[in-house]
Design a protein around this motif. Structure first.
Motif, PDB file in Angstrom:
ATOM      1  N   ARG A 185       0.826  -1.217   0.000  1.00 19.45           N
ATOM      2  CA  ARG A 185       0.000   0.000   0.000  1.00 19.45           C
ATOM      3  C   ARG A 185       0.861   1.267   0.000  1.00 19.45           C
ATOM      4  NH1 ARG A 185      -3.348  -3.824   1.865  1.00 19.45           N
ATOM      5  NH2 ARG A 185      -5.501  -3.684   1.146  1.00 19.45           N
ATOM      6  N   GLU A 234      -5.607   6.138   6.881  1.00 20.15           N
ATOM      7  CA  GLU A 234      -6.916   5.510   7.033  1.00 20.15           C
ATOM      8  C   GLU A 234      -6.887   4.059   6.560  1.00 20.15           C
ATOM      9  OE1 GLU A 234      -9.580   8.035   4.917  1.00 20.15           O
ATOM     10  OE2 GLU A 234      -9.378   9.712   6.319  1.00 20.15           O
ATOM     11  N   TRP A 235      -6.157   3.796   5.478  1.00 18.49           N
ATOM     12  CA  TRP A 235      -5.992   2.413   5.011  1.00 18.49           C
ATOM     13  C   TRP A 235      -5.370   1.558   6.120  1.00 18.49           C
ATOM     14  CZ3 TRP A 235      -2.990   3.465  -0.169  1.00 18.49           C
ATOM     15  CH2 TRP A 235      -3.884   3.944  -1.134  1.00 18.49           C
ATOM     16  N   GLN A 236      -4.261   2.074   6.647  1.00 14.88           N
ATOM     17  CA  GLN A 236      -3.516   1.303   7.623  1.00 14.88           C
ATOM     18  C   GLN A 236      -4.340   1.016   8.873  1.00 14.88           C
ATOM     19  OE1 GLN A 236      -0.187   3.997   7.869  1.00 14.88           O
ATOM     20  NE2 GLN A 236       1.084   2.750   6.515  1.00 14.88           N
ATOM     21  N   GLU A 237      -5.185   1.973   9.248  1.00 14.41           N
ATOM     22  CA  GLU A 237      -5.999   1.779  10.438  1.00 14.41           C
ATOM     23  C   GLU A 237      -7.093   0.750  10.227  1.00 14.41           C
ATOM     24  OE1 GLU A 237      -7.399   5.631  11.511  1.00 14.41           O
ATOM     25  OE2 GLU A 237      -5.489   6.265  12.392  1.00 14.41           O
ATOM     26  N   SER A 238      -7.469   0.523   8.965  1.00 22.91           N
ATOM     27  CA  SER A 238      -8.566  -0.401   8.683  1.00 22.91           C
ATOM     28  C   SER A 238      -8.083  -1.814   8.353  1.00 22.91           C
ATOM     29  CB  SER A 238      -9.401   0.128   7.510  1.00 22.91           C
ATOM     30  OG  SER A 238      -8.644   0.145   6.312  1.00 22.91           O
ATOM     31  N   ILE A 239      -6.784  -2.016   8.274  1.00 21.06           N
ATOM     32  CA  ILE A 239      -6.231  -3.298   7.830  1.00 21.06           C
ATOM     33  C   ILE A 239      -5.370  -3.897   8.933  1.00 21.06           C
ATOM     34  CG2 ILE A 239      -4.692  -4.394   6.152  1.00 21.06           C
ATOM     35  CD1 ILE A 239      -5.478  -2.100   4.237  1.00 21.06           C
ATOM     36  N   LYS A 251      -0.257  -3.210  13.675  1.00 20.77           N
ATOM     37  CA  LYS A 251      -1.452  -2.709  14.365  1.00 20.77           C
ATOM     38  C   LYS A 251      -2.085  -3.823  15.184  1.00 20.77           C
ATOM     39  CE  LYS A 251      -6.104  -0.990  13.649  1.00 20.77           C
ATOM     40  NZ  LYS A 251      -7.210  -0.813  12.691  1.00 20.77           N
ATOM     41  N   HIS A 252      -2.233  -5.002  14.576  1.00 25.71           N
ATOM     42  CA  HIS A 252      -2.836  -6.120  15.285  1.00 25.71           C
ATOM     43  C   HIS A 252      -1.919  -6.613  16.402  1.00 25.71           C
ATOM     44  CE1 HIS A 252      -5.818  -9.221  15.767  1.00 25.71           C
ATOM     45  NE2 HIS A 252      -4.902 -10.175  15.679  1.00 25.71           N
TER      46      HIS A 252
END
Length: 543
Positions: A185, A234-239, A251-252
């Motif tokens: 990404r 925003e992409w990174q926060e949703s994946i 993130k996880h």
């Protein structure tokens, strides 16, 4: 040493030089040029803004290559007005050197990395300066080959790419990187003077995010860059899944860590964290190519995920480093699991260039305890154990114990300053005395007054890493000549070079980059920016 002390030193040296020259019948023009050139950089660095501006404005009247000599009456008209300017600057604050924390960090430093691939030197320098004023960090590549190298080594957050490049076309670069860029990404923006409808359609169909035509409106350009980074965030926060390897992402990792710590505080159920780092992964990329490197990462991910329980969590921690959470598992049991994976992975055959090769990994394990149940502490302990494995010869796993708590990662960075300006050497060395870059155990600093002394010294050891801060203008041997000899004589993998330049001539900058400079900083030196660049570059080849 205080700021005022540095200013006093510049003033004393300037007055002393002018006094000595006044007693000579003539002064060579190249000496006057070098005096003003050094004064411009040094005065700006210590906060003497009036003096810096005067030196910068006066410098064009003299030439470094000139053989002319000037009498005191002639040069005095140009240089004696310097003296009262020190009084005007006496109350000024230190402009470029900021107070740093112990790691050399500053809140205004860049947070997003941009790779700019374009051979239009004037545009590149302008965009770099404009972007870095907005707190972005910019890496420059003046050719496709250099751009591809930086892309695979650093994984930038955004790419700016020209279509017309000196070696291969930007479209060919797109063909090589678009797949990996999509998986990671990484937005790609084309900036080109070649903007026919057919070219734009082709670029968009390949997967670029935006296509900008030259000339660039800088206000619209900066707004677009900000917009794209906000979208990426925003992409990174949703994946939560890393698409290349199928492992969970950082993130996880943070979410799982938080959940396990909360569970431990409530139930006292222990868990272990294992950090895994592939051994000599950069060598794999350099030898067999980055596509093969990706296959190795994917193979490790598949092996780990098939070897752990449903309740365990496997994450890509960053680059070639991974993490495994093992709930309800003490450290010794976790060691058994990781050892089994380690043996199976070391026995895996990889094939490239008609040869079979093997890859290993090192690992460190920490166990949550009643005394140490803070996320950062758990990671730090696993990290220390990991580096103990590397120091012990790699391809092994170490459990964290208290005796490791006082052991820092054994990564040594040698910083060498090559500059004929004694005050610049002293300022930079002094600022670095308190610099503690993250994950680097030891920083050794040395300096040389000229390129010849540096090259003739016994400065290089094959097992160590170096960042060289190299002045572009020096007597006897120009900085670019020193750079050329470094690149011809020593392996690039061990040496990073940052050019320090006071020149406005973009041709000098492009020549340095073409000869192999990794970055450049324009004098006056802004120390937080310089330290930030050095830390980023160091992590490119230390880890």
């Amino acid at each position: 040493m205080t700021t005022q002390k540095y200013k006093d030193m510049v003033e004393e040296r300037t007055k002393q030089t002018l006094q000595e020259w006044s007693e000579l019948s003539e002064v060579n023009e190249k000496d006057i040029y070098r005096f003003l050139h050094n004064l411009k950089g040094t005065a700006g660095t210590v906060g003497l803004q009036e003096v810096q501006q005067f030196a910068e404005a006066t410098l064009p009247y003299f030439m470094e290559s000139s053989l002319k000599s000037w009498t005191a009456l002639e040069w005095g008209d140009y240089l004696y007005p310097l003296i009262p300017l020190f009084d005007q600057d006496s109350s000024a604050s230190l402009g470029s050197v900021k107070q740093l924390d112990k790691k050399g960090h500053d809140v205004s430093l860049p947070h997003n990395d941009i790779l700019l691939i374009d051979d239009d030197v004037e545009l590149v320098a302008y965009l770099k300066e404009s972007l870095e004023k907005q707190n972005y960090y910019v890496s420059i590549a003046l050719s496709a080959e250099r751009g591809l190298k930086i892309f695979y080594e650093t994984k930038p957050d955004l790419i700016l790419l020209d279509i017309l490049l000196p070696d291969i076309s930007g479209i060919e670069v797109l063909n090589q990187i678009i797949g990996k860029a999509k998986k990671e990404r990484i937005p790609i923006i084309i900036i080109s003077g070649e903007y026919s409808k057919a070219t734009q359609l082709h670029a968009y169909r390949l997967g670029v995010m935006d296509f900008l035509s030259k000339p660039v409106d800088i206000d619209l350009f900066l707004a677009l860059i900000k917009n794209r980074f906000e979208l990426k965030r925003e992409w990174q926060e949703s994946i939560i899944v890393d698409e290349l390897t199928g492992a969970f992402n950082r993130k996880h990792f943070n979410q799982v860590m938080k959940q396990l710590i909360c569970d431990f505080k409530r139930t006292e159920r222990v868990f272990s964290l294992a950090l895994i780092d592939l051994d000599y992964f950069k060598k794999i990329n350099d030898t067999y190519g980055h596509l093969v490197g990706d296959e190795v990462l994917q193979s490790l991910s598949e092996l780990v995920q098939s070897s752990i329980r449903m309740e365990d969590t496997f994450c890509r921690f960053g680059g070639e480093e991974f993490a495994v959470f093992l709930p309800n598992t003490d450290a010794s049991s976790a060691l058994t699991v990781i050892h089994r994976i380690q043996e199976r992975f070391a026995a895996t055959d990889f094939i490239a260039k008609d040869e079979v090769f093997h890859v290993t990994f090192s690992s460190g394990i920490s166990e949550v305890t009643a005394a140490e149940n803070i996320a950062d502490k758990i990671v730090e302990e696993a990290d220390q154990a990991l580096y103990a494995s590397k120091d012990a010869g790699r391809n092994q796993t170490t459990l964290y114990t208290d005796h490791l708590s006082s052991t820092k990662k054994h990564s040594v960075l040698n910083v060498i300053i090559v500059d004929d300006d004694a005050l610049i050497r002293k300022i930079v060395t002094h600022q670095m005395d308190n610099w503690e870059p993250e994950d680097i155990a030891e920083v050794n600093i040395s300096s040389f007054a000229n390129g010849l002394d540096f090259l003739q010294s016994d400065w290089y050891s094959v097992d160590e890493k170096y960042i060289i801060l190299l002045d572009g203008v020096m007597p006897d041997l120009d900085g670019v000549e020193v750079l050329e000899r470094i690149r011809k004589t020593y392996p690039e993998v061990n040496i990073l070079v940052i050019m320090l330049t006071g020149r406005n001539n973009q041709a000098d900058i492009v020549h340095a980059l073409q000869m192999g400079a990794d970055d450049y900083v324009v004098k006056p030196v802004h120390m937080p920016e310089l330290l930030s660049r050095m830390e980023r570059l160091a992590h490119r080849f230390l880890f």
